[in-house]
Design a protein around this motif. Structure first.
Motif, PDB file in Angstrom:
ATOM      1  N   GLN A 138       0.825  -1.208   0.000  1.00  0.00           N
ATOM      2  CA  GLN A 138       0.000   0.000   0.000  1.00  0.00           C
ATOM      3  C   GLN A 138       0.861   1.260   0.000  1.00  0.00           C
ATOM      4  N   ALA A 139       1.971   1.232   0.753  1.00  0.00           N
ATOM      5  CA  ALA A 139       2.878   2.383   0.787  1.00  0.00           C
ATOM      6  C   ALA A 139       3.504   2.621  -0.584  1.00  0.00           C
ATOM      7  N   LEU A 140       3.856   1.538  -1.289  1.00  0.00           N
ATOM      8  CA  LEU A 140       4.420   1.671  -2.634  1.00  0.00           C
ATOM      9  C   LEU A 140       3.380   2.207  -3.614  1.00  0.00           C
ATOM     10  N   TYR A 141       2.144   1.734  -3.510  1.00  0.00           N
ATOM     11  CA  TYR A 141       1.072   2.273  -4.349  1.00  0.00           C
ATOM     12  C   TYR A 141       0.920   3.779  -4.125  1.00  0.00           C
ATOM     13  N   GLN A 142       0.914   4.199  -2.855  1.00  0.00           N
ATOM     14  CA  GLN A 142       0.732   5.611  -2.545  1.00  0.00           C
ATOM     15  C   GLN A 142       1.890   6.439  -3.079  1.00  0.00           C
ATOM     16  N   ALA A 143       3.118   5.921  -2.928  1.00  0.00           N
ATOM     17  CA  ALA A 143       4.286   6.635  -3.440  1.00  0.00           C
ATOM     18  C   ALA A 143       4.203   6.785  -4.956  1.00  0.00           C
ATOM     19  N   LEU A 176      11.306  -2.372  -9.049  1.00  0.00           N
ATOM     20  CA  LEU A 176      11.372  -3.525  -8.152  1.00  0.00           C
ATOM     21  C   LEU A 176      11.910  -4.748  -8.885  1.00  0.00           C
ATOM     22  N   ILE A 177      12.808  -5.451  -8.237  1.00  0.00           N
ATOM     23  CA  ILE A 177      13.340  -6.714  -8.755  1.00  0.00           C
ATOM     24  C   ILE A 177      12.986  -7.771  -7.716  1.00  0.00           C
ATOM     25  N   VAL A 178      12.062  -8.659  -8.055  1.00  0.00           N
ATOM     26  CA  VAL A 178      11.509  -9.600  -7.086  1.00  0.00           C
ATOM     27  C   VAL A 178      11.853 -11.034  -7.494  1.00  0.00           C
ATOM     28  N   ARG A 179      12.459 -11.776  -6.589  1.00  0.00           N
ATOM     29  CA  ARG A 179      12.917 -13.132  -6.869  1.00  0.00           C
ATOM     30  C   ARG A 179      11.765 -14.127  -6.938  1.00  0.00           C
ATOM     31  N   GLY A 180      10.807 -13.986  -6.022  1.00  0.00           N
ATOM     32  CA  GLY A 180       9.721 -14.959  -5.943  1.00  0.00           C
ATOM     33  C   GLY A 180       8.362 -14.318  -6.114  1.00  0.00           C
ATOM     34  N   ALA A 181       7.455 -14.615  -5.172  1.00  0.00           N
ATOM     35  CA  ALA A 181       6.069 -14.149  -5.269  1.00  0.00           C
ATOM     36  C   ALA A 181       5.987 -12.634  -5.085  1.00  0.00           C
ATOM     37  N   CYS A 182       5.100 -12.006  -5.876  1.00  0.00           N
ATOM     38  CA  CYS A 182       4.894 -10.561  -5.793  1.00  0.00           C
ATOM     39  C   CYS A 182       3.399 -10.285  -5.885  1.00  0.00           C
ATOM     40  N   ALA A 183       2.818  -9.743  -4.791  1.00  0.00           N
ATOM     41  CA  ALA A 183       1.387  -9.450  -4.751  1.00  0.00           C
ATOM     42  C   ALA A 183       1.073  -8.050  -5.265  1.00  0.00           C
ATOM     43  N   LEU A 184       2.095  -7.260  -5.534  1.00  0.00           N
ATOM     44  CA  LEU A 184       1.880  -5.916  -6.085  1.00  0.00           C
ATOM     45  C   LEU A 184       1.641  -6.023  -7.590  1.00  0.00           C
ATOM     46  N   ARG A 185       0.687  -5.241  -8.094  1.00  0.00           N
ATOM     47  CA  ARG A 185       0.377  -5.235  -9.528  1.00  0.00           C
ATOM     48  C   ARG A 185       0.866  -3.924 -10.134  1.00  0.00           C
ATOM     49  N   PRO A 186       1.880  -3.966 -10.956  1.00  0.00           N
ATOM     50  CA  PRO A 186       2.414  -2.739 -11.548  1.00  0.00           C
ATOM     51  C   PRO A 186       1.623  -2.292 -12.764  1.00  0.00           C
ATOM     52  N   GLY A 187       1.817  -1.010 -13.132  1.00  0.00           N
ATOM     53  CA  GLY A 187       1.276  -0.507 -14.386  1.00  0.00           C
ATOM     54  C   GLY A 187      -0.205  -0.221 -14.410  1.00  0.00           C
ATOM     55  N   ILE A 188      -0.888  -0.183 -13.253  1.00  0.00           N
ATOM     56  CA  ILE A 188      -2.317   0.115 -13.231  1.00  0.00           C
ATOM     57  C   ILE A 188      -2.494   1.631 -13.224  1.00  0.00           C
ATOM     58  N   PRO A 189      -3.176   2.215 -14.223  1.00  0.00           N
ATOM     59  CA  PRO A 189      -3.357   3.671 -14.268  1.00  0.00           C
ATOM     60  C   PRO A 189      -4.024   4.200 -13.003  1.00  0.00           C
ATOM     61  N   GLY A 190      -3.446   5.266 -12.467  1.00  0.00           N
ATOM     62  CA  GLY A 190      -3.996   5.882 -11.270  1.00  0.00           C
ATOM     63  C   GLY A 190      -3.626   5.185  -9.985  1.00  0.00           C
ATOM     64  N   LEU A 191      -2.887   4.090 -10.054  1.00  0.00           N
ATOM     65  CA  LEU A 191      -2.498   3.354  -8.846  1.00  0.00           C
ATOM     66  C   LEU A 191      -1.021   2.991  -8.847  1.00  0.00           C
ATOM     67  N   SER A 192      -0.569   2.313  -9.895  1.00  0.00           N
ATOM     68  CA  SER A 192       0.822   1.819  -9.899  1.00  0.00           C
ATOM     69  C   SER A 192       1.486   2.047 -11.248  1.00  0.00           C
ATOM     70  N   GLU A 193       1.082   3.091 -11.946  1.00  0.00           N
ATOM     71  CA  GLU A 193       1.637   3.330 -13.280  1.00  0.00           C
ATOM     72  C   GLU A 193       3.110   3.715 -13.237  1.00  0.00           C
ATOM     73  N   ASN A 194       3.608   4.135 -12.068  1.00  0.00           N
ATOM     74  CA  ASN A 194       5.027   4.494 -11.936  1.00  0.00           C
ATOM     75  C   ASN A 194       5.871   3.358 -11.363  1.00  0.00           C
TER      76      ASN A 194
END
Length: 210
Positions: A54-59, A68-86
């Motif tokens: 949530q903190a990453l989404y807000q940032a 982000l470079i993630v080795r295993g499981a990642c629950a964050l969804r990148p590239g969503i407009p207005g939420l995680s586009e950055n």
């Protein structure tokens, strides 16, 4: 688990690391929201913790760029407009599949930190590099509604001052982040500026006094 007594520059998991990561992520978001550069680069085994996500989404919403470079499981969804586009997430495969964790935060405050011998009573001061616009002139131009380049100062510290020495004390290890901010904000006040977050500055000073 016991609390570390001598760590001044490290975040220990699970004692201090979670809170420190949240604060660092929020700080990058604040910098970006204020029009400065906000950048987070992190490499980890997995990203599943809800508060960190949530903190990453807000940032990201605040304008910070996040790699982000993630080795295993990642629950964050990148590239969503207005939420995680950055936010950009990459997997680690093959010869690079190792366990090292790395967290980098740009933290747009000072260009550099130097030790100086010219200070006597003050713990630190802010200066600018040669031929750079002074902090005072930059503020005056902005207050007059004119464009001015963003000036990133150099923090010069007096190693003999008690407050600077306290940064290395074992007893102050858990408060290193707050003490460092107090040193910077005091130098900013002495130079004629104001802390970015006056309420946070007062809170840190009060905690130091008691």
């Amino acid at each position: 688990l016991g609390h570390p007594g001598t760590l001044a520059h490290f975040w220990q998991s699970p004692v201090t690391m979670h809170a420190a990561l949240l604060e660092a992520i929020r700080r990058e978001g604040k910098h970006a929201k204020a029009g400065r550069k906000g950048l987070i680069i992190a490499k980890m085994n997995a990203l599943l913790e809800p508060k960190l996500i949530q903190a990453l989404y807000q940032a990201s919403c605040d304008g910070a760029r996040i790699e982000l470079i993630v080795r295993g499981a990642c629950a964050l969804r990148p590239g969503i407009p207005g939420l995680s586009e950055n936010i950009r997430v990459r997997s680690v495969l093959g010869q690079f599949l190792e366990h090292a964790r790395i967290f980098y935060f740009y933290n747009d405050k000072a260009e550099d930190v130097r030790v100086t011998t010219r200070l006597v009573d003050s713990p630190a001061c802010l200066v600018v590099k040669d031929q750079a616009m002074s902090l005072q002139l930059s503020r005056m131009l902005k207050q007059a509604g004119q464009e001015a380049p963003e000036v990133k100062p150099v923090l010069e510290v007096n190693p003999e001052h008690p407050l600077i020495k306290k940064l290395d004390d074992a007893g102050a290890a858990m408060h290193f982040h707050d003490l460092a901010h107090i040193v910077f904000d005091q130098a900013l006040l002495a130079e004629g500026g104001l802390p970015e977050d006056p309420a946070a500055y007062v809170k840190r000073v009060n905690a130091l006094l008691v």
